[in-house]
Write a protein that holds these residues in place. Sequence first.
Motif, PDB file in Angstrom:
ATOM      1  N   ILE A 249       1.187  -7.640 -12.102  1.00 56.80           N
ATOM      2  CA  ILE A 249      -0.047  -7.805 -12.868  1.00 56.80           C
ATOM      3  C   ILE A 249       0.174  -7.406 -14.332  1.00 56.80           C
ATOM      4  O   ILE A 249      -0.385  -8.023 -15.250  1.00 56.80           O
ATOM      5  N   SER A 250       0.981  -6.392 -14.565  1.00 57.17           N
ATOM      6  CA  SER A 250       1.299  -6.005 -15.944  1.00 57.17           C
ATOM      7  C   SER A 250       1.979  -7.143 -16.691  1.00 57.17           C
ATOM      8  O   SER A 250       1.680  -7.413 -17.865  1.00 57.17           O
ATOM      9  N   VAL A 251       2.881  -7.834 -16.007  1.00 55.93           N
ATOM     10  CA  VAL A 251       3.544  -8.993 -16.601  1.00 55.93           C
ATOM     11  C   VAL A 251       2.537 -10.113 -16.837  1.00 55.93           C
ATOM     12  O   VAL A 251       2.560 -10.797 -17.869  1.00 55.93           O
ATOM     13  N   VAL A 252       1.628 -10.301 -15.889  1.00 54.39           N
ATOM     14  CA  VAL A 252       0.597 -11.342 -16.011  1.00 54.39           C
ATOM     15  C   VAL A 252      -0.274 -11.095 -17.240  1.00 54.39           C
ATOM     16  O   VAL A 252      -0.545 -12.013 -18.028  1.00 54.39           O
ATOM     17  N   VAL A 253      -0.722  -9.862 -17.424  1.00 51.36           N
ATOM     18  CA  VAL A 253      -1.602  -9.532 -18.549  1.00 51.36           C
ATOM     19  C   VAL A 253      -0.906  -9.821 -19.879  1.00 51.36           C
ATOM     20  O   VAL A 253      -1.497 -10.414 -20.792  1.00 51.36           O
ATOM     21  N   ARG A 254       0.342  -9.412 -19.994  1.00 51.63           N
ATOM     22  CA  ARG A 254       1.091  -9.669 -21.229  1.00 51.63           C
ATOM     23  C   ARG A 254       1.384 -11.154 -21.388  1.00 51.63           C
ATOM     24  O   ARG A 254       1.361 -11.683 -22.499  1.00 51.63           O
ATOM     25  N   GLY A 255       1.655 -11.825 -20.263  1.00 49.29           N
ATOM     26  CA  GLY A 255       1.953 -13.249 -20.329  1.00 49.29           C
ATOM     27  C   GLY A 255       0.782 -14.078 -20.807  1.00 49.29           C
ATOM     28  O   GLY A 255       0.954 -15.062 -21.542  1.00 49.29           O
ATOM     29  N   LEU A 256      -0.424 -13.705 -20.393  1.00 45.73           N
ATOM     30  CA  LEU A 256      -1.610 -14.432 -20.847  1.00 45.73           C
ATOM     31  C   LEU A 256      -1.788 -14.327 -22.357  1.00 45.73           C
ATOM     32  O   LEU A 256      -2.289 -15.261 -23.000  1.00 45.73           O
ATOM     33  N   ASP A 257      -1.380 -13.198 -22.924  1.00 45.38           N
ATOM     34  CA  ASP A 257      -1.534 -12.988 -24.363  1.00 45.38           C
ATOM     35  C   ASP A 257      -0.284 -13.354 -25.154  1.00 45.38           C
ATOM     36  O   ASP A 257      -0.241 -13.145 -26.378  1.00 45.38           O
ATOM     37  N   ASP A 258       0.719 -13.890 -24.472  1.00 46.07           N
ATOM     38  CA  ASP A 258       1.970 -14.244 -25.164  1.00 46.07           C
ATOM     39  C   ASP A 258       1.704 -15.315 -26.224  1.00 46.07           C
ATOM     40  O   ASP A 258       0.947 -16.262 -25.986  1.00 46.07           O
ATOM     41  N   PRO A 259       2.314 -15.205 -27.395  1.00 42.07           N
ATOM     42  CA  PRO A 259       2.099 -16.206 -28.450  1.00 42.07           C
ATOM     43  C   PRO A 259       2.681 -17.583 -28.125  1.00 42.07           C
ATOM     44  O   PRO A 259       2.264 -18.584 -28.724  1.00 42.07           O
ATOM     45  N   PHE A 260       3.638 -17.648 -27.204  1.00 39.54           N
ATOM     46  CA  PHE A 260       4.258 -18.921 -26.835  1.00 39.54           C
ATOM     47  C   PHE A 260       3.409 -19.584 -25.744  1.00 39.54           C
ATOM     48  O   PHE A 260       3.240 -19.035 -24.650  1.00 39.54           O
ATOM     49  N   HIS A 261       2.890 -20.776 -26.022  1.00 35.02           N
ATOM     50  CA  HIS A 261       1.949 -21.417 -25.094  1.00 35.02           C
ATOM     51  C   HIS A 261       2.577 -21.729 -23.738  1.00 35.02           C
ATOM     52  O   HIS A 261       1.886 -21.730 -22.719  1.00 35.02           O
ATOM     53  N   GLU A 262       3.889 -21.969 -23.699  1.00 38.52           N
ATOM     54  CA  GLU A 262       4.521 -22.265 -22.414  1.00 38.52           C
ATOM     55  C   GLU A 262       4.544 -21.021 -21.514  1.00 38.52           C
ATOM     56  O   GLU A 262       4.472 -21.131 -20.288  1.00 38.52           O
ATOM     57  N   VAL A 263       4.655 -19.843 -22.113  1.00 42.95           N
ATOM     58  CA  VAL A 263       4.581 -18.606 -21.330  1.00 42.95           C
ATOM     59  C   VAL A 263       3.169 -18.441 -20.772  1.00 42.95           C
ATOM     60  O   VAL A 263       2.988 -18.044 -19.618  1.00 42.95           O
ATOM     61  N   LYS A 264       2.162 -18.727 -21.580  1.00 46.15           N
ATOM     62  CA  LYS A 264       0.776 -18.667 -21.104  1.00 46.15           C
ATOM     63  C   LYS A 264       0.583 -19.587 -19.901  1.00 46.15           C
ATOM     64  O   LYS A 264      -0.015 -19.202 -18.888  1.00 46.15           O
ATOM     65  N   LYS A 265       1.091 -20.813 -20.006  1.00 44.96           N
ATOM     66  CA  LYS A 265       0.921 -21.797 -18.931  1.00 44.96           C
ATOM     67  C   LYS A 265       1.631 -21.339 -17.661  1.00 44.96           C
ATOM     68  O   LYS A 265       1.082 -21.443 -16.550  1.00 44.96           O
ATOM     69  N   GLU A 266       2.841 -20.839 -17.810  1.00 50.48           N
ATOM     70  CA  GLU A 266       3.595 -20.397 -16.632  1.00 50.48           C
ATOM     71  C   GLU A 266       2.948 -19.153 -16.005  1.00 50.48           C
ATOM     72  O   GLU A 266       2.961 -18.993 -14.783  1.00 50.48           O
ATOM     73  N   THR A 267       2.361 -18.311 -16.831  1.00 54.06           N
ATOM     74  CA  THR A 267       1.647 -17.150 -16.313  1.00 54.06           C
ATOM     75  C   THR A 267       0.442 -17.582 -15.486  1.00 54.06           C
ATOM     76  O   THR A 267       0.160 -16.999 -14.428  1.00 54.06           O
ATOM     77  N   CYS A 268      -0.267 -18.593 -15.943  1.00 55.10           N
ATOM     78  CA  CYS A 268      -1.400 -19.129 -15.166  1.00 55.10           C
ATOM     79  C   CYS A 268      -0.926 -19.667 -13.826  1.00 55.10           C
ATOM     80  O   CYS A 268      -1.586 -19.460 -12.792  1.00 55.10           O
ATOM     81  N   ARG A 269       0.202 -20.337 -13.826  1.00 53.95           N
ATOM     82  CA  ARG A 269       0.748 -20.853 -12.555  1.00 53.95           C
ATOM     83  C   ARG A 269       1.127 -19.702 -11.631  1.00 53.95           C
ATOM     84  O   ARG A 269       0.951 -19.790 -10.405  1.00 53.95           O
ATOM     85  N   LEU A 270       1.654 -18.623 -12.215  1.00 55.18           N
ATOM     86  CA  LEU A 270       1.982 -17.438 -11.415  1.00 55.18           C
ATOM     87  C   LEU A 270       0.716 -16.858 -10.786  1.00 55.18           C
ATOM     88  O   LEU A 270       0.713 -16.501  -9.599  1.00 55.18           O
ATOM     89  N   ILE A 271      -0.367 -16.779 -11.553  1.00 57.50           N
ATOM     90  CA  ILE A 271      -1.634 -16.278 -11.006  1.00 57.50           C
ATOM     91  C   ILE A 271      -2.092 -17.148  -9.843  1.00 57.50           C
ATOM     92  O   ILE A 271      -2.545 -16.639  -8.811  1.00 57.50           O
ATOM     93  N   CYS A 272      -1.963 -18.448  -9.988  1.00 56.88           N
ATOM     94  CA  CYS A 272      -2.363 -19.371  -8.918  1.00 56.88           C
ATOM     95  C   CYS A 272      -1.527 -19.164  -7.659  1.00 56.88           C
ATOM     96  O   CYS A 272      -2.018 -19.355  -6.537  1.00 56.88           O
TER      97      CYS A 272
ATOM     98  N   THR B 138      -9.096  -7.309 -14.398  1.00 57.36           N
ATOM     99  CA  THR B 138      -8.069  -7.289 -15.441  1.00 57.36           C
ATOM    100  C   THR B 138      -7.560  -8.693 -15.737  1.00 57.36           C
ATOM    101  O   THR B 138      -7.397  -9.082 -16.904  1.00 57.36           O
ATOM    102  N   ILE B 139      -7.325  -9.486 -14.678  1.00 56.12           N
ATOM    103  CA  ILE B 139      -6.827 -10.844 -14.865  1.00 56.12           C
ATOM    104  C   ILE B 139      -7.863 -11.707 -15.572  1.00 56.12           C
ATOM    105  O   ILE B 139      -7.543 -12.430 -16.530  1.00 56.12           O
ATOM    106  N   VAL B 140      -9.106 -11.635 -15.120  1.00 56.59           N
ATOM    107  CA  VAL B 140     -10.149 -12.482 -15.709  1.00 56.59           C
ATOM    108  C   VAL B 140     -10.388 -12.113 -17.175  1.00 56.59           C
ATOM    109  O   VAL B 140     -10.619 -12.978 -18.014  1.00 56.59           O
ATOM    110  N   LYS B 141     -10.314 -10.829 -17.505  1.00 55.96           N
ATOM    111  CA  LYS B 141     -10.456 -10.426 -18.907  1.00 55.96           C
ATOM    112  C   LYS B 141      -9.356 -11.061 -19.767  1.00 55.96           C
ATOM    113  O   LYS B 141      -9.607 -11.452 -20.916  1.00 55.96           O
TER     114      LYS B 141
END
Length: 233
Positions: free
Chosen positions: A60-83, A101-104
């Motif tokens: 979850i710590s990785v997920v939170v940072r991944g959602l806020d990552d400046p690289f859009h591909e990291v954001k997308k892959e983090t969303c797939r990880l959540i799914c 925490t995830i929804v925020k």
Amino acid sequence: LQDTSLLFQRTVPAVKARIGGDEACEPSEELRLWMVQLLRGDLATRCAKDHLVAYAPDIISVVVRGLDDPFHEVKKETCRLICDLPTLVGSRGALLEHAETIVKGVVRNMAHPHYKVRVLLVSAVDAVVGMRPSREVVDKLVATILHEATFDKARQVRGRVYECMASWLAIVEEEEKVPLEAGAEVGAGVRAPEPLYAEILLPFYLVGMLDEEREIREVSRQRLEEVCARNAE
């Protein structure tokens, strides 16, 4: 390897240290992306469930940072990880405590300029709502996302959010939490489970039946009729 549990146990703390901590230090976009992919690949799918549960907070710590990552591909892959997390971890309780925490994290990113990122953010919320978080989380946080997504300029985002909401409307109370009817004797039975989030979601969902896109209007109406038919059974 048929069982990656030991490797997973040694890898996750290292990944968290590089991209999931308060002082994450990995400068390479490609490596940050690869590390998120690592957590939803064979390393995770071949790991014993109890190990995944034990390291859920680190993930979850990785997920939170991944959602806020400046690289859009990291954001997308983090969303797939959540799914993927509900299937990977297999423990609703281990993830449910992190739902808020995830929804925020999703809320912070719904204004992202790439519509494909926003579509995946909605899909990530879909995975969280599927775990049956508290009504408070849906009312205060998920509703904030719906305020934006139902009027998103991209029809793909709007279509996805109405598709998700239709499935959320079908979520009912857990049977063991449904109380006896007033005045009923113990053992006389329980009332039928009621939709869990309908009062919160319906005002947003009805917007879809007025959407400027004809296909979205028609599909929204059809899905609502299907949900009502199921709930009437």
